[in-house]
Design a protein around this motif. Structure first.
Motif, short mmCIF file in Angstrom:
data_model
loop_
_atom_site.label_atom_id
_atom_site.label_comp_id
_atom_site.label_asym_id
_atom_site.label_seq_id
_atom_site.Cartn_x
_atom_site.Cartn_y
_atom_site.Cartn_z
N LYS A 153 0.84 -1.21 0.00
CA LYS A 153 0.00 0.00 0.00
C LYS A 153 0.86 1.25 0.00
CE LYS A 153 -4.42 -1.18 0.53
NZ LYS A 153 -5.52 -0.74 -0.28
N GLN A 182 1.79 4.34 -3.31
CA GLN A 182 1.34 5.73 -3.17
C GLN A 182 2.18 6.65 -4.06
OE1 GLN A 182 -1.36 6.83 -1.15
NE2 GLN A 182 -1.62 4.60 -1.27
N GLN A 194 3.87 13.74 -0.50
CA GLN A 194 3.43 13.00 0.68
C GLN A 194 3.93 13.70 1.94
OE1 GLN A 194 1.45 10.37 0.90
NE2 GLN A 194 1.31 9.94 -1.28
N SER A 244 -0.08 11.93 5.84
CA SER A 244 -0.75 11.18 4.77
C SER A 244 -0.27 9.72 4.75
CB SER A 244 -0.50 11.83 3.41
OG SER A 244 0.86 11.80 3.05
N THR A 304 -2.51 6.31 5.38
CA THR A 304 -2.46 5.17 4.46
C THR A 304 -2.28 3.87 5.24
OG1 THR A 304 -1.56 6.51 2.66
CG2 THR A 304 -1.19 4.13 2.54
#
Length: 122
Positions: A68, A72, A96, A100, A104
């Protein structure tokens, strides 16, 4: 008494496999193409570490979180160490932030399983 021990052992094994089952499916469905980041670009990126509570297995939990994060936008590299419960992420600060990336991580598996207890830039 022996039957009770056998039942308890079987229950522990069943729970172990069941806890990683959802995350394993998620990892398999998350195969996406990502731009390759050069070594020079990685050197310019900021690095942060996150301590993650709630991981129960290396292949399901840690790999799911790692995938994940790696997928990003602005993330050049993500490594999650199940044994130390620490994720190390190299990211572009223009795309980022610690907040953030924390969101996530905590959103993986529906948002109920993982909690970032500490995050810091390195």
């Amino acid at each position: 008494m022996k039957n009770l021990k056998n039942i308890g052992f079987a229950l522990v094994i069943a729970l172990t496999f069941a806890s990683c089952k959802q995350e394993s499916k998620e990892v398999a469905s998350e195969v996406t193409k990502k731009e390759v980041v050069s070594e020079a670009d990685l050197a310019k990126m900021q690095t942060a570490s996150f301590t993650i509570d709630g991981m129960t297995c290396a292949m399901g939990c840690a790999k799911t979180i790692e995938n994940k994060l790696a997928n990003q936008d602005g993330v050049g590299e993500a490594v999650v160490d199940f044994d130390t419960k620490i994720a190390t992420v190299k990211f572009d600060a223009e795309k980022q932030s610690l907040e953030s990336l924390t969101k996530t991580i905590e959103a993986v598996a529906g948002g109920d399983s993982y909690k970032v207890t500490e995050s810091k830039e390195m």
